[in-house]
Motif scaffolding. Structure first.
Motif, PDB file in Angstrom:
ATOM      1  N   ALA A 117       9.330   8.298 -16.688  1.00 42.68           N
ATOM      2  CA  ALA A 117       8.065   7.631 -17.402  1.00 42.68           C
ATOM      3  C   ALA A 117       8.018   6.127 -16.753  1.00 42.68           C
ATOM      4  N   THR A 118       9.018   5.750 -15.891  1.00 49.69           N
ATOM      5  CA  THR A 118       8.780   4.418 -15.102  1.00 49.69           C
ATOM      6  C   THR A 118       9.004   4.401 -13.575  1.00 49.69           C
ATOM      7  N   PRO A 119       7.887   4.997 -12.995  1.00 48.31           N
ATOM      8  CA  PRO A 119       8.364   5.454 -11.687  1.00 48.31           C
ATOM      9  C   PRO A 119       8.173   4.109 -10.636  1.00 48.31           C
ATOM     10  N   SER A 120       8.949   4.287  -9.595  1.00 44.94           N
ATOM     11  CA  SER A 120       9.007   3.237  -8.722  1.00 44.94           C
ATOM     12  C   SER A 120       8.041   3.181  -7.565  1.00 44.94           C
ATOM     13  N   VAL A 121       7.508   2.020  -7.269  1.00 48.60           N
ATOM     14  CA  VAL A 121       6.591   2.063  -5.993  1.00 48.60           C
ATOM     15  C   VAL A 121       6.951   0.802  -5.093  1.00 48.60           C
ATOM     16  N   ASP A 122       6.801   1.059  -3.808  1.00 47.64           N
ATOM     17  CA  ASP A 122       6.910  -0.131  -2.851  1.00 47.64           C
ATOM     18  C   ASP A 122       5.481  -0.833  -2.622  1.00 47.64           C
ATOM     19  N   ILE A 123       5.995  -2.281  -2.668  1.00 47.84           N
ATOM     20  CA  ILE A 123       4.557  -2.904  -2.525  1.00 47.84           C
ATOM     21  C   ILE A 123       5.005  -4.222  -1.562  1.00 47.84           C
ATOM     22  N   ASP A 124       4.531  -4.140  -0.310  1.00 40.19           N
ATOM     23  CA  ASP A 124       4.770  -5.355   0.492  1.00 40.19           C
ATOM     24  C   ASP A 124       3.678  -6.636   0.302  1.00 40.19           C
ATOM     25  N   THR A 137      10.555  -9.577  -2.753  1.00 34.81           N
ATOM     26  CA  THR A 137      10.636  -8.601  -3.780  1.00 34.81           C
ATOM     27  C   THR A 137       9.462  -7.466  -3.374  1.00 34.81           C
ATOM     28  N   THR A 138      10.124  -6.065  -3.149  1.00 38.57           N
ATOM     29  CA  THR A 138       9.009  -5.168  -2.804  1.00 38.57           C
ATOM     30  C   THR A 138       9.342  -3.985  -3.585  1.00 38.57           C
ATOM     31  N   ALA A 139      10.240  -3.727  -4.611  1.00 43.22           N
ATOM     32  CA  ALA A 139      10.461  -2.625  -5.406  1.00 43.22           C
ATOM     33  C   ALA A 139       9.814  -2.982  -6.850  1.00 43.22           C
ATOM     34  N   PHE A 140       9.126  -2.214  -7.334  1.00 41.62           N
ATOM     35  CA  PHE A 140       8.362  -2.446  -8.633  1.00 41.62           C
ATOM     36  C   PHE A 140       8.265  -1.240  -9.408  1.00 41.62           C
ATOM     37  N   TYR A 141       8.294  -1.212 -10.692  1.00 33.56           N
ATOM     38  CA  TYR A 141       8.361  -0.179 -11.581  1.00 33.56           C
ATOM     39  C   TYR A 141       6.702  -0.123 -11.963  1.00 33.56           C
ATOM     40  N   SER A 142       5.871   0.754 -11.863  1.00 31.85           N
ATOM     41  CA  SER A 142       4.431   1.112 -12.276  1.00 31.85           C
ATOM     42  C   SER A 142       4.360   1.673 -13.854  1.00 31.85           C
ATOM     43  N   ILE A 143       3.600   0.543 -14.456  1.00 33.55           N
ATOM     44  CA  ILE A 143       3.761   0.732 -15.933  1.00 33.55           C
ATOM     45  C   ILE A 143       2.227   1.213 -16.179  1.00 33.55           C
ATOM     46  N   GLY A 144       1.788   2.190 -16.668  1.00 34.99           N
ATOM     47  CA  GLY A 144       0.445   2.807 -16.828  1.00 34.99           C
ATOM     48  C   GLY A 144      -0.473   2.003 -17.728  1.00 34.99           C
ATOM     49  N   ASP A 145       0.161   1.361 -18.854  1.00 35.83           N
ATOM     50  CA  ASP A 145      -0.595   0.667 -20.027  1.00 35.83           C
ATOM     51  C   ASP A 145       0.001  -0.537 -20.400  1.00 35.83           C
ATOM     52  N   VAL A 146      -0.669  -1.385 -20.644  1.00 34.94           N
ATOM     53  CA  VAL A 146       0.160  -2.726 -21.230  1.00 34.94           C
ATOM     54  C   VAL A 146       0.889  -2.253 -22.468  1.00 34.94           C
ATOM     55  N   TRP A 147       0.320  -1.372 -23.457  1.00 33.83           N
ATOM     56  CA  TRP A 147       1.027  -0.969 -24.726  1.00 33.83           C
ATOM     57  C   TRP A 147       2.411  -0.121 -24.599  1.00 33.83           C
ATOM     58  N   VAL A 151      -1.482  -3.049  -0.943  1.00 34.39           N
ATOM     59  CA  VAL A 151      -1.206  -1.815  -0.936  1.00 34.39           C
ATOM     60  C   VAL A 151      -0.016  -1.514  -1.515  1.00 34.39           C
ATOM     61  N   VAL A 152      -0.318  -0.333  -2.554  1.00 35.71           N
ATOM     62  CA  VAL A 152       0.757   0.057  -3.613  1.00 35.71           C
ATOM     63  C   VAL A 152       0.975   1.489  -3.090  1.00 35.71           C
ATOM     64  N   GLY A 153       2.041   1.787  -2.721  1.00 33.17           N
ATOM     65  CA  GLY A 153       2.586   3.274  -2.342  1.00 33.17           C
ATOM     66  C   GLY A 153       3.660   3.810  -3.143  1.00 33.17           C
ATOM     67  N   ALA A 154       3.451   4.891  -3.484  1.00 28.72           N
ATOM     68  CA  ALA A 154       4.569   5.527  -4.435  1.00 28.72           C
ATOM     69  C   ALA A 154       5.734   5.860  -3.304  1.00 28.72           C
ATOM     70  N   ASN A 155       6.909   5.665  -3.666  1.00 24.33           N
ATOM     71  CA  ASN A 155       8.082   5.830  -2.643  1.00 24.33           C
ATOM     72  C   ASN A 155       8.005   7.161  -2.151  1.00 24.33           C
ATOM     73  N   ALA A 195       3.628  -8.660  -2.025  1.00 23.97           N
ATOM     74  CA  ALA A 195       3.353  -8.889  -3.443  1.00 23.97           C
ATOM     75  C   ALA A 195       3.196 -10.201  -4.059  1.00 23.97           C
ATOM     76  N   PRO A 196       2.849 -10.659  -5.111  1.00 31.23           N
ATOM     77  CA  PRO A 196       3.048 -12.011  -5.547  1.00 31.23           C
ATOM     78  C   PRO A 196       4.291 -12.469  -5.748  1.00 31.23           C
ATOM     79  N   LEU A 197       4.735 -14.078  -5.699  1.00 29.47           N
ATOM     80  CA  LEU A 197       6.001 -14.389  -5.906  1.00 29.47           C
ATOM     81  C   LEU A 197       6.433 -13.761  -7.418  1.00 29.47           C
ATOM     82  N   CYS A 198       7.830 -13.347  -7.516  1.00 29.61           N
ATOM     83  CA  CYS A 198       8.124 -13.084  -8.590  1.00 29.61           C
ATOM     84  C   CYS A 198       9.680 -13.408  -8.890  1.00 29.61           C
ATOM     85  N   ALA A 199      10.089 -13.594 -10.030  1.00 34.60           N
ATOM     86  CA  ALA A 199      11.329 -14.048 -10.453  1.00 34.60           C
ATOM     87  C   ALA A 199      12.385 -13.254  -9.837  1.00 34.60           C
TER      88      ALA A 199
END
Length: 161
Positions: free
Chosen positions: A41-48, A72-82, A101-105, A50-54
């Motif tokens: 339920a928490t798919p991983s995506v690669d993003i070059d 930081t280039t590895a992110f989890y894609s979350i479908g809904d804020v809820w 560009v957001v690309g699925a691994n 991206a904004p600065l993150c902690a």
């Protein structure tokens, strides 16, 4: 509670369907629950670009506040804020001037361009950014079309709860 950074997690824990992992705020005085991790339920995506993150290199050797990182280039894609247990979202702003560009691994054909509109923070301590939210190019510019991206290096992994 056993906290670890992304670099300290065994890869098989992240792919196991039996692992119990909670993603938590990385700031030492907080550690609020952000979202329950699930390999499906928490798919991983690669993003070059991206904004600065902690970012946390190692929880055990770095007990201070996370540092901002542009690597930081590895992110989890979350479908809904809820889907989040605890997240804050900034007001709309021009975080980045150009879409990213957001690309699925491993799935180049599934990439899309996203306008970054908001930053994600912990709603308990109001600190971050832990990720960002954006709208895919071509979608209506409404909050209902926001897609959420949580940095894999901006959260602590609470293993075994």
């Amino acid at each position: 509670m056993t906290f670890k950074s992304k670099n300290e997690i065994a890869p098989e824990l992240l792919t196991s369907s039996t692992s119990s992992i909670i993603l938590r705020c990385p700031f030492p005085s907080c550690h609020a629950r952000i979202i329950a991790y699930s390999a499906t339920a928490t798919p991983s995506v690669d993003i070059d670009h991206a904004p600065l993150c902690a970012s946390i290199e190692s929880y055990h050797s770095q007990k201070s506040d996370p540092k901002l990182s542009s690597s930081t280039t590895a992110f989890y894609s979350i479908g809904d804020v809820w889907d989040f247990d605890n997240i804050g979202v900034s007001k709309p702003s021009e975080v980045l001037p150009d879409p990213i560009v957001v690309g699925a691994n491993g799935h180049e054909d599934e990439s899309e361009k996203v306008d970054v509109e908001r930053l994600l923070i912990c709603s308990e301590c109001d600190r971050g950014p832990l990720g960002f939210a954006g709208i895919a190019i071509g979608e209506d510019k409404t909050h209902l079309n926001l897609k959420y991206f949580l940095s894999q290096n901006s959260v602590l992994y609470d293993v075994g709860n």
